[in-house]
Scaffold this motif. Structure first.
Motif, PDB file in Angstrom:
ATOM      1  N   GLY A  23       0.828  -1.208   0.000  1.00 45.52           N
ATOM      2  CA  GLY A  23       0.000   0.000   0.000  1.00 45.52           C
ATOM      3  C   GLY A  23       0.863   1.259   0.000  1.00 45.52           C
ATOM      4  O   GLY A  23       0.422   2.326  -0.400  1.00 45.52           O
ATOM      5  N   GLY A  63       1.321   9.816 -11.462  1.00 45.14           N
ATOM      6  CA  GLY A  63       0.827   9.176 -10.241  1.00 45.14           C
ATOM      7  C   GLY A  63      -0.415   9.863  -9.716  1.00 45.14           C
ATOM      8  O   GLY A  63      -0.912  10.844 -10.303  1.00 45.14           O
ATOM      9  N   ALA A  64      -0.910   9.357  -8.597  1.00 45.53           N
ATOM     10  CA  ALA A  64      -2.178   9.845  -8.049  1.00 45.53           C
ATOM     11  C   ALA A  64      -2.107  11.312  -7.608  1.00 45.53           C
ATOM     12  O   ALA A  64      -3.081  12.050  -7.738  1.00 45.53           O
ATOM     13  CB  ALA A  64      -2.608   8.961  -6.884  1.00 45.53           C
ATOM     14  N   THR A  65      -0.951  11.739  -7.089  1.00 46.31           N
ATOM     15  CA  THR A  65      -0.846  13.139  -6.664  1.00 46.31           C
ATOM     16  C   THR A  65      -1.115  14.064  -7.849  1.00 46.31           C
ATOM     17  O   THR A  65      -1.873  15.036  -7.753  1.00 46.31           O
ATOM     18  CB  THR A  65       0.548  13.424  -6.075  1.00 46.31           C
ATOM     19  OG1 THR A  65       0.740  12.576  -4.937  1.00 46.31           O
ATOM     20  CG2 THR A  65       0.701  14.869  -5.649  1.00 46.31           C
ATOM     21  N   HIS A 118      -5.632  10.790   1.920  1.00 47.47           N
ATOM     22  CA  HIS A 118      -4.173  10.935   1.825  1.00 47.47           C
ATOM     23  C   HIS A 118      -3.829  12.420   1.721  1.00 47.47           C
ATOM     24  O   HIS A 118      -4.650  13.226   1.262  1.00 47.47           O
ATOM     25  CB  HIS A 118      -3.704  10.184   0.580  1.00 47.47           C
ATOM     26  CG  HIS A 118      -2.224  10.080   0.435  1.00 47.47           C
ATOM     27  ND1 HIS A 118      -1.473  11.014  -0.247  1.00 47.47           N
ATOM     28  CD2 HIS A 118      -1.345   9.158   0.885  1.00 47.47           C
ATOM     29  CE1 HIS A 118      -0.204  10.659  -0.222  1.00 47.47           C
ATOM     30  NE2 HIS A 118      -0.090   9.535   0.460  1.00 47.47           N
ATOM     31  N   ALA A 141      -2.294  13.841  -0.393  1.00 50.51           N
ATOM     32  CA  ALA A 141      -2.437  14.313  -1.780  1.00 50.51           C
ATOM     33  C   ALA A 141      -3.784  15.000  -1.975  1.00 50.51           C
ATOM     34  O   ALA A 141      -3.858  16.103  -2.547  1.00 50.51           O
ATOM     35  CB  ALA A 141      -2.294  13.138  -2.751  1.00 50.51           C
ATOM     36  N   SER A 183     -11.313   8.551  -1.349  1.00 47.30           N
ATOM     37  CA  SER A 183     -10.565   7.370  -1.793  1.00 47.30           C
ATOM     38  C   SER A 183     -11.505   6.235  -2.165  1.00 47.30           C
ATOM     39  O   SER A 183     -12.561   6.070  -1.554  1.00 47.30           O
ATOM     40  CB  SER A 183      -9.688   6.840  -0.660  1.00 47.30           C
ATOM     41  OG  SER A 183      -8.877   7.845  -0.165  1.00 47.30           O
ATOM     42  N   VAL A 229     -10.225   3.088  -1.946  1.00 42.10           N
ATOM     43  CA  VAL A 229      -9.779   2.312  -0.785  1.00 42.10           C
ATOM     44  C   VAL A 229      -8.919   3.262   0.046  1.00 42.10           C
ATOM     45  O   VAL A 229      -7.976   3.859  -0.487  1.00 42.10           O
ATOM     46  CB  VAL A 229      -8.949   1.087  -1.225  1.00 42.10           C
ATOM     47  CG1 VAL A 229      -8.297   0.401  -0.029  1.00 42.10           C
ATOM     48  CG2 VAL A 229      -9.804   0.087  -2.000  1.00 42.10           C
ATOM     49  N   CYS A 231      -6.154   4.881   2.525  1.00 38.72           N
ATOM     50  CA  CYS A 231      -4.764   4.525   2.843  1.00 38.72           C
ATOM     51  C   CYS A 231      -4.591   4.313   4.343  1.00 38.72           C
ATOM     52  O   CYS A 231      -3.537   3.884   4.794  1.00 38.72           O
ATOM     53  CB  CYS A 231      -3.813   5.612   2.348  1.00 38.72           C
ATOM     54  SG  CYS A 231      -4.046   7.195   3.159  1.00 38.72           S
ATOM     55  N   ASP A 269     -10.050   8.989  -5.588  1.00 42.13           N
ATOM     56  CA  ASP A 269      -8.604   8.776  -5.522  1.00 42.13           C
ATOM     57  C   ASP A 269      -8.427   7.262  -5.396  1.00 42.13           C
ATOM     58  O   ASP A 269      -8.666   6.678  -4.344  1.00 42.13           O
ATOM     59  CB  ASP A 269      -8.044   9.504  -4.294  1.00 42.13           C
ATOM     60  CG  ASP A 269      -6.597   9.117  -4.004  1.00 42.13           C
ATOM     61  OD1 ASP A 269      -6.011   8.369  -4.812  1.00 42.13           O
ATOM     62  OD2 ASP A 269      -6.073   9.560  -2.970  1.00 42.13           O
ATOM     63  N   ALA A 272      -5.651   5.469  -5.669  1.00 38.42           N
ATOM     64  CA  ALA A 272      -4.242   5.059  -5.528  1.00 38.42           C
ATOM     65  C   ALA A 272      -4.114   3.656  -4.945  1.00 38.42           C
ATOM     66  O   ALA A 272      -3.181   2.916  -5.263  1.00 38.42           O
ATOM     67  CB  ALA A 272      -3.493   6.056  -4.655  1.00 38.42           C
ATOM     68  N   GLN A 273      -5.079   3.274  -4.082  1.00 41.76           N
ATOM     69  CA  GLN A 273      -4.937   1.994  -3.383  1.00 41.76           C
ATOM     70  C   GLN A 273      -5.840   0.891  -3.956  1.00 41.76           C
ATOM     71  O   GLN A 273      -5.927  -0.178  -3.355  1.00 41.76           O
ATOM     72  CB  GLN A 273      -5.294   2.179  -1.897  1.00 41.76           C
ATOM     73  CG  GLN A 273      -4.379   3.115  -1.144  1.00 41.76           C
ATOM     74  CD  GLN A 273      -2.996   2.530  -0.918  1.00 41.76           C
ATOM     75  OE1 GLN A 273      -2.724   1.370  -1.232  1.00 41.76           O
ATOM     76  NE2 GLN A 273      -2.094   3.326  -0.380  1.00 41.76           N
ATOM     77  N   SER A 324      -1.924   5.659  -8.781  1.00 42.68           N
ATOM     78  CA  SER A 324      -0.481   5.452  -8.986  1.00 42.68           C
ATOM     79  C   SER A 324      -0.315   3.964  -9.289  1.00 42.68           C
ATOM     80  O   SER A 324      -0.696   3.140  -8.465  1.00 42.68           O
ATOM     81  CB  SER A 324       0.303   5.771  -7.718  1.00 42.68           C
ATOM     82  OG  SER A 324       0.117   7.115  -7.349  1.00 42.68           O
ATOM     83  N   HIS A 327       2.328   2.266  -9.389  1.00 42.50           N
ATOM     84  CA  HIS A 327       3.557   1.671  -8.832  1.00 42.50           C
ATOM     85  C   HIS A 327       3.286   0.916  -7.534  1.00 42.50           C
ATOM     86  O   HIS A 327       4.199   0.360  -6.939  1.00 42.50           O
ATOM     87  CB  HIS A 327       4.620   2.749  -8.590  1.00 42.50           C
ATOM     88  CG  HIS A 327       4.203   3.808  -7.618  1.00 42.50           C
ATOM     89  ND1 HIS A 327       4.067   3.555  -6.276  1.00 42.50           N
ATOM     90  CD2 HIS A 327       3.871   5.106  -7.784  1.00 42.50           C
ATOM     91  CE1 HIS A 327       3.682   4.662  -5.662  1.00 42.50           C
ATOM     92  NE2 HIS A 327       3.542   5.619  -6.565  1.00 42.50           N
ATOM     93  N   LYS A 328       2.036   0.909  -7.087  1.00 46.24           N
ATOM     94  CA  LYS A 328       1.733   0.190  -5.844  1.00 46.24           C
ATOM     95  C   LYS A 328       1.267  -1.225  -6.213  1.00 46.24           C
ATOM     96  O   LYS A 328       2.068  -2.089  -6.480  1.00 46.24           O
ATOM     97  CB  LYS A 328       0.656   0.927  -5.056  1.00 46.24           C
ATOM     98  CG  LYS A 328       1.102   2.272  -4.496  1.00 46.24           C
ATOM     99  CD  LYS A 328      -0.069   2.945  -3.798  1.00 46.24           C
ATOM    100  CE  LYS A 328       0.258   4.375  -3.414  1.00 46.24           C
ATOM    101  NZ  LYS A 328       1.053   4.511  -2.212  1.00 46.24           N
TER     102      LYS A 328
HETATM  103  C1  LIG Z   1      -4.892   7.046  -1.140  1.00 43.27           C
HETATM  104  C2  LIG Z   1      -3.645   7.651  -1.733  1.00 43.27           C
HETATM  105  N1  LIG Z   1      -3.773   8.710  -2.526  1.00 43.27           N
HETATM  106  C3  LIG Z   1      -2.712   9.298  -3.100  1.00 43.27           C
HETATM  107  C4  LIG Z   1      -1.444   8.815  -2.867  1.00 43.27           C
HETATM  108  C5  LIG Z   1      -0.280   9.518  -3.512  1.00 43.27           C
HETATM  109  O1  LIG Z   1       0.345   8.707  -4.439  1.00 43.27           O
HETATM  110  P1  LIG Z   1       1.695   9.218  -5.157  1.00 43.27           P
HETATM  111  O2  LIG Z   1       2.613   9.664  -4.086  1.00 43.27           O
HETATM  112  O3  LIG Z   1       2.158   8.007  -5.893  1.00 43.27           O
HETATM  113  O4  LIG Z   1       1.298  10.308  -6.092  1.00 43.27           O
HETATM  114  C6  LIG Z   1      -1.259   7.712  -2.037  1.00 43.27           C
HETATM  115  C7  LIG Z   1       0.084   7.186  -1.762  1.00 43.27           C
HETATM  116  O5  LIG Z   1       0.317   6.436  -0.851  1.00 43.27           O
HETATM  117  C8  LIG Z   1      -2.406   7.106  -1.448  1.00 43.27           C
HETATM  118  O6  LIG Z   1      -2.296   6.060  -0.643  1.00 43.27           O
END
Ligand SMILES: Cc1ncc(COP(=O)(O)O)c(C=O)c1O
Length: 425
Positions: free
Chosen positions: A63, A121-123, A148, A150, A197, A199, A201, A226, A228-229, A249, A251-252
């Protein structure tokens, strides 16, 4: 047959480590089929052998950051070499489209490549959404207290810049659908966007997407997630969610190279969102003399400037990798380990489970606290036992998050539980 001999026979073990760069997708799939015939644990051990993860450590933090297995690393290194042999500005259109098509197929049968923009990525995606929508002073945005940094940063930035109003709901961890009621209770005539989100974080909570999408659309409110997860952590069909905008993102859980991700825009919604960063690649027409500028009519408008193409081609390889195993199969394995861990946690005195009570809203990440222990104390113990987890300060939780994935096994569950029992004892 020993696993080492099996892998050697499949051409997947060279010098005890690297998977042959010549092992084609078809051979890899055949190897997996052969491995599956030798039993479940053998199969998952073969998958685990594809990772460079330090065997001294138990990695329970996909995660936080994924680890790319050998087929993906090899693909990345090959593409980097291809690029360096004949440097050429601009991506290879065919390969770029192929990577997007592979990603679309991971996201569901009706997701189309044109719904997707490949980004860092998600940011980046969250910022593209929050800044790209036409929000003005006094417009209200609903989000959760478990987001998150972000999402929080992007919203606060827009609040300071343009005066949007942020309204927060506390996740309902007892009743998953209770979240729909909590969001509904915050809606006013000024609500323009609901964003949270897929899911979380913090505790790995799966939020109900379809129900919120209906709620939002019935009232003419944009709905963004979002993610990302989520992709590969949980199986789902992105179009079926009904979400307008989504970002991740890769890469997770997808295990693509770091600094890869995507933004998804639902068909028909592209004109609602204007990219804040534009440049080479984001438009169909750019003519400074005629003062003409026409953005791409799809999510490609979020792709601009020189790319590190190799990253995205290798991300395409990551899509092949997870599909050769099967998203459902990955889910059953990872979620199964997670549930075993949850059951073990419940038996440890003083542990407070923070993940949802209903299994349907639990994923492959678990959040928990321990009585009279701070997150740092728990994390120190886990670290002493060479277990990599993630302390969670978000939402004032002061808790720990543990992720299980396809390269973990049941002994990892036991190790983590044993480590925590020492603290409880
Ligand atoms: C829910 C969530 N959103 C956004 C992000 C940001 O992802 P990144 O740093 O790859 O842009 C993360 C990273 O852990 C995350 O868990």
């Amino acid at each position: 047959m020993k696993r080492k001999d099996f892998l050697k026979g499949a051409g997947a073990l060279v010098g005890g480590l690297a998977m042959s760069r010549d092992l084609k997708a078809a051979d890899f799939n055949r190897m997996l089929r052969d491995a599956a015939g030798r039993g479940d644990e053998f199969y998952w051990d073969v998958i685990r052998d594809q990772f460079l993860l330090d065997p001294e450590w138990t990695y329970l933090n996909f995660g936080g950051l994924g680890s790319s297995p050998l087929p993906i690393l090899n693909s990345l290194s090959e593409w980097l070499r291809v690029e360096e042999r004949a440097p050429s500005a601009g991506a290879d259109a065919k390969e770029w489209a192929a990577a997007k098509a592979k990603l679309a197929s991971v996201l569901g049968p009706s997701c189309k490549p044109e719904n997707l923009g490949l980004i860092g990525g998600a940011t980046e995606g969250v910022n593209a959404i929050v800044n790209g929508l036409a929000l003005k002073k006094g417009d209200e945005v609903i989000t959760s207290t478990h987001e998150h940094v972000a999402v929080n940063s992007a919203l606060l930035n827009r609040m300071q810049r343009d005066g949007i109003v942020i309204k927060l709901f506390e996740p309902d961890r007892v009743r998953g659908l209770g979240n729909v009621d909590r969001i509904a209770a915050l809606i006013t005539p000024r609500t323009r966007l609901i964003m949270f989100s897929h899911v979380t974080c913090t505790t790995g909570q799966l939020f109900p997407a379809k129900e919120v999408a209906k709620l939002a659309h019935d009232r003419g409110i944009w709905f963004a997630m979002d993610g990302a997860q989520a992709p590969v952590c949980v199986p789902f069909d992105i179009v079926d969610l009904g979400v307008d905008f989504y970002t991740c993102s890769t890469h997770k859980w997808l295990m693509g190279p770091k600094r890869t991700g995507f933004i998804y825009v639902r068909t028909g919604m592209i004109d609602a969102i204007r990219p804040m960063t534009v440049g080479g690649g984001s438009s169909q027409v750019v003519d400074i003399f005629k003062r003409e500028f026409v953005l791409h009519p799809n999510a490609a408008r979020f792709e601009s400037g020189t790319q590190n193409d190799a990253l995205f081609y290798a991300m395409g390889k990551a899509c092949e990798f997870v599909q050769s195993i099967g998203l459902q199969r990955i889910w059953q394995r990872a979620h199964g380990l997670t549930e075993a861990f949850v059951a073990g946690l419940r038996a440890i005195p003083g542990v407070e489970l923070l993940s949802p009570e209903e299994e349907a809203y639990r994923t492959c990440m678990v959040g928990f606290r321990m009585k009279s222990r701070t997150m740092n104390q728990i994390n120190d113990q886990l670290t002493k036992d060479k277990i990599r987890a993630r302390p969670v300060g978000e939402g004032g939780l002061n808790s720990i998050r543990i992720s299980f994935f396809l390269c973990n096994k049941s002994s990892d569950v036991d190790l983590a539980l044993d480590s925590l029992k020492k603290l409880a004892g």
